[in-house]
Design a protein around this motif. Structure first.
Motif, PDB file in Angstrom:
ATOM      1  N   VAL A 199       1.004  -1.449   0.195  1.00  0.00           N
ATOM      2  CA  VAL A 199      -0.022  -0.115   0.242  1.00  0.00           C
ATOM      3  C   VAL A 199       1.433   1.146   0.166  1.00  0.00           C
ATOM      4  O   VAL A 199       0.578   2.656  -0.506  1.00  0.00           O
ATOM      5  N   SER A 200       1.830   1.582   1.074  1.00  0.00           N
ATOM      6  CA  SER A 200       2.606   2.463   1.071  1.00  0.00           C
ATOM      7  C   SER A 200       2.916   2.656  -0.475  1.00  0.00           C
ATOM      8  O   SER A 200       3.208   3.857  -1.111  1.00  0.00           O
ATOM      9  N   SER A 201       4.204   1.659  -1.551  1.00  0.00           N
ATOM     10  CA  SER A 201       4.578   2.026  -2.607  1.00  0.00           C
ATOM     11  C   SER A 201       3.291   2.562  -3.673  1.00  0.00           C
ATOM     12  O   SER A 201       3.371   3.170  -4.720  1.00  0.00           O
ATOM     13  N   SER A 202       2.153   1.739  -4.041  1.00  0.00           N
ATOM     14  CA  SER A 202       1.148   2.297  -4.714  1.00  0.00           C
ATOM     15  C   SER A 202       0.318   4.015  -3.926  1.00  0.00           C
ATOM     16  O   SER A 202       0.426   4.259  -4.513  1.00  0.00           O
ATOM     17  N   MET A 203       1.137   4.271  -2.858  1.00  0.00           N
ATOM     18  CA  MET A 203       0.367   5.458  -2.008  1.00  0.00           C
ATOM     19  C   MET A 203       1.658   6.099  -3.094  1.00  0.00           C
ATOM     20  O   MET A 203       0.574   7.381  -3.309  1.00  0.00           O
ATOM     21  N   ILE A 204       2.359   6.419  -2.919  1.00  0.00           N
ATOM     22  CA  ILE A 204       3.431   7.087  -3.043  1.00  0.00           C
ATOM     23  C   ILE A 204       3.051   7.790  -4.967  1.00  0.00           C
ATOM     24  O   ILE A 204       3.163   8.628  -6.072  1.00  0.00           O
ATOM     25  N   ALA A 205       3.093   6.343  -5.111  1.00  0.00           N
ATOM     26  CA  ALA A 205       2.974   6.678  -7.295  1.00  0.00           C
ATOM     27  C   ALA A 205       1.869   7.089  -7.800  1.00  0.00           C
ATOM     28  O   ALA A 205       1.670   7.853  -9.127  1.00  0.00           O
ATOM     29  N   VAL A 206       0.534   6.957  -7.012  1.00  0.00           N
ATOM     30  CA  VAL A 206      -0.974   7.371  -7.548  1.00  0.00           C
ATOM     31  C   VAL A 206      -0.423   8.776  -7.099  1.00  0.00           C
ATOM     32  O   VAL A 206      -1.375  10.060  -7.451  1.00  0.00           O
ATOM     33  N   SER A 207       0.103   9.159  -5.670  1.00  0.00           N
ATOM     34  CA  SER A 207       0.044  10.553  -5.123  1.00  0.00           C
ATOM     35  C   SER A 207       0.666  11.427  -6.784  1.00  0.00           C
ATOM     36  O   SER A 207       0.647  12.231  -6.909  1.00  0.00           O
TER      37      SER A 207
END
Length: 690
Positions: free
Chosen positions: A364-372
């Motif tokens: 989830v953390s890497s996904s959040m950085i990517a999408v943000s």
């Protein structure tokens, strides 16, 4: 009847407690970086790509963590239970070659798009807004389904283990990640990835050794004897044996998984960001090292835990005795919890809950950085406020993290009530995410792909894949629903069409309709995100190289500039790695491409080309070994002998210890100077205040 392995209080306590603990740890780490290592997460370059200065050890740890989803541990055990000893190797080979491929693409990105923050940026730079929009949608769809399915799978596991309501689990699992990711950015995810990897590997090694040495298993030979004695018949396996590598279902699943994981990697800008964040000298060694050691997780965990379930399932030691696992429970990943509870007790089951938390939060953390990053750069700074300052861009990134976290919790809940499972997602994701892979790769690898090809090929590929999927699902099952659309053969054929057809479409369209050739120097018009500073600012100055080589894929061009500034550039930029901060590009101001220059000196570009050659050779060797030379000779009418199986299991355990040294011990050694610097700073400050 389902067995409640842990209490709801335990589930809530671990998830909430670990979320708070990680927030505190990361807040402390961010403060230490800021005060003693001059690394501030309140700049966009640091928040999104960690100033492109992450070394080999930490990069390796982060990459390993990114690939070690709960699929590779919990679900590899579940599918080994279904199909036997072949499954872990097909699973592992589907992980390994993708990382080796990402090493090639990552080092090419250093050469072609050194200023990129997201994979979408270079799509827009080459083709414009229409292609940019299409690939944003493809990336978001892939990211949302990948992240959402992992949250759902983890939540269903937590619910199956503790009785916690699945909605509560879907909300709480990503909640803590939102806080520390919003504060720390990508470097925070690197640090948490290291913690996740350390804790997860310690737990996995303990689980494997403790289960194998348990008196009810009796070591590798005892496990072999008990699996044979169970006499479970597996349709599609040679003589129905779990101990034969000839397994039709395992190889079909392995092929589907390869396409699905390719999509999860290449169509998720989070994986590109990790390569953007690493140093030149770190990218290829880190990725290729991980491509070797990642094999250990499904191989060791899947083999030992999955077969142990078969060995004890019909004995009184089994926690659900006399009932065995249902197909629904197996597809929900409950094989591993039941084995640990049966053989090792509540403590090990609680440890598994910690492992699940680690895997989910890392995803989830890497996904959040990517999408943000896509929200702030590819949307806000591109179409709403092109002149947004670094501070404003960072604010939008923070908002993006919060919004994405809330959305993913809601999306996971929606999947739950729609009846989706991790098994269904495994077959669905490749079909919708694969169409963009080859066009995206060709964007930085093939100068002749045209804008029209980049627009049409993923759309046509998606349509082709969906048509094949639904048609074959209806043809073989007579209906189209959640159950019929997760059959192996329709999913595999659809994934193949979704992946390969866009490449065919792209080549045909590019070579037949207004063919043209792009100039790679156009990518250098991209810029870093910098605040407007006065001349006496402490920020790195804008410097242009006077003689810098640029490889356009067909030779080296040398561009002349100012000798005095070249001297300054060579002082600030070591020839062997990316500087801590790339010099802001002047190329965007150049009207003629002949005036565009590469930010790295010739020595660094020579080094990059060498790494590209090594990475390409390694990729070829990796594919030959992990997909052809290792598994295929074993795919024959043969059942493992006891001695061969014992050596197989022992080697898997040794490999997992190797993984521990590669991505836990080595990063500490590699970062020893930064650690020592931070410790000296804290001790010096303590003396001053004493």
């Amino acid at each position: 009847m389902p067995v409640e392995l842990l209490s709801q209080a335990t589930g809530y306590g671990i998830i909430i407690g670990l979320s708070v603990a990680f927030c505190i740890i990361i807040l402390g780490a961010v403060e230490i970086q800021k005060r003693y290592l001059s690394e501030e997460s309140n700049h966009s370059e640091m928040f999104m790509v960690a100033n492109r200065s992450v070394g080999t050890g930490l990069t390796a740890s982060a990459v390993f963590s990114s690939w070690m989803w709960i699929n590779e541990s919990v679900f590899s055990a579940a599918y080994t239970y279904k199909w036997g000893v072949a499954l872990p190797i097909w699973w592992a080979s589907g992980l390994s070659f993708q990382i080796a491929l990402m090493a090639v693409l990552g080092i090419v990105a250093k050469l072609r798009v050194p200023y990129a923050h997201t994979s979408m940026e270079f799509m827009r730079r080459r083709y414009g807004s229409s292609v940019h929009a299409i690939f944003i949608v493809l990336n978001l769809v892939n990211n949302i389904f990948g992240c959402g399915s992992m949250i759902l799978a983890g939540s269903q596991l937590v619910t199956g283990m503790t009785g916690m309501h699945v909605v509560a689990a879907c909300i709480l699992l990503p909640a803590g990640v939102v806080l520390y990711t919003a504060v720390g950015g990508l470097k925070a995810t690197f640090l948490t990835d290291f913690l996740h990897t350390t804790i997860a590997l310690i737990l996995l090694l303990y689980f494997a050794i403790a289960v194998l040495s348990n008196e009810h298993i009796g070591g590798p030979s005892g496990l072999y004897d008990k699996v044979k004695a169970a006499n479970d018949y597996i349709p599609g396996n040679y003589e129905g044996s779990l101990l034969s590598f000839k397994s039709k279902s395992a190889i079909l699943f392995g092929l589907v998984l390869k396409f699905g994981n390719l999509a999860l990697v290449l169509m998720d800008t989070a994986f590109w960001q990790k390569s953007f964040a690493s140093e030149v000298t770190a990218t290829v060694p880190a990725y290729d090292l991980v491509s070797i050691v990642i094999i250990a997780v499904p191989w060791c965990t899947g083999t030992i835990i999955g077969l142990a379930a078969r060995a004890i399932e019909h004995t009184p030691i089994w926690v659900g005795y006399p009932e065995t696992l249902t197909l629904t429970q197996v597809n929900s990943g409950l094989v591993m919890p039941y084995v640990l509870e049966s053989l090792l007790g509540k403590g090990a089951t609680t440890g598994l809950l910690v492992l699940i938390f680690m895997a989910i939060t890392s995803t989830v953390s890497s996904s959040m950085i990517a999408v943000s990053s896509m929200i702030s750069l590819d949307f806000y700074r591109t179409y709403i406020n092109p002149h947004a300052s670094d501070r404003k861009t960072l604010q939008v990134s923070h908002i993006g993290v919060l919004c994405h976290g809330a959305f993913m919790a809601g999306f996971a809940i929606m999947l739950e009530y729609a009846g989706a499972t991790n098994n269904w997602s495994t077959y669905f994701r490749p079909i919708i995410a694969c169409p963009g892979i080859i066009p995206m790769m060709l964007t930085i690898l093939w100068s002749r792909q045209t804008k029209l090809a980049a627009i049409l090929s993923p759309i046509l590929g998606l349509i082709s894949g969906v048509v094949v999927w639904l048609t074959l699902s209806w043809y073989w099952a007579g209906a189209i629903n959640i159950t019929t659309t997760q059959q192996q053969v329709p999913g595999l054929y659809a994934a193949i069409v979704s992946f390969f057809s866009p490449g065919l479409y792209s080549v045909v369209i590019s070579l037949t309709i207004k063919p043209q050739r792009s100039d790679w120097r156009e990518f250098l018009r991209m810029e870093l995100i910098e605040e407007k500073k006065s001349p006496d600012s402490s920020q790195a100055p804008s410097i242009r190289a006077s003689k810098t080589a640029f490889d356009d894929g067909e030779g080296v061009k040398v561009v002349d500039g100012d000798d005095e500034k070249q001297a300054a550039f060579q002082v600030n930029v070591p020839a062997t790695h990316i500087p801590a901060r790339l010099p802001p590009s002047k190329s965007s101001e150049a009207k003629d491409l002949d005036d565009v220059v590469h930010p790295f000196p010739e020595e660094t570009l020579v080094l990059i080309r060498k790494w590209r050659k090594y990475a390409t050779i390694f990729l070829i060797v990796n594919i030959l070994v992990t997909i052809v030379l290792w598994p295929l000779p074993l795919y024959r009418n043969w059942i493992f002998t006891k001695s061969f199986f014992s050596g197989w299991v022992v080697m898997a355990i040794i490999w997992e210890f190797g993984a521990f040294f590669a991505v836990v011990v080595y990063p500490i050694y590699d970062g020893r100077h930064a650690i020592a610097k931070a410790v000296r700073g804290m001790l010096a400050e303590r003396k001053k205040t004493a």
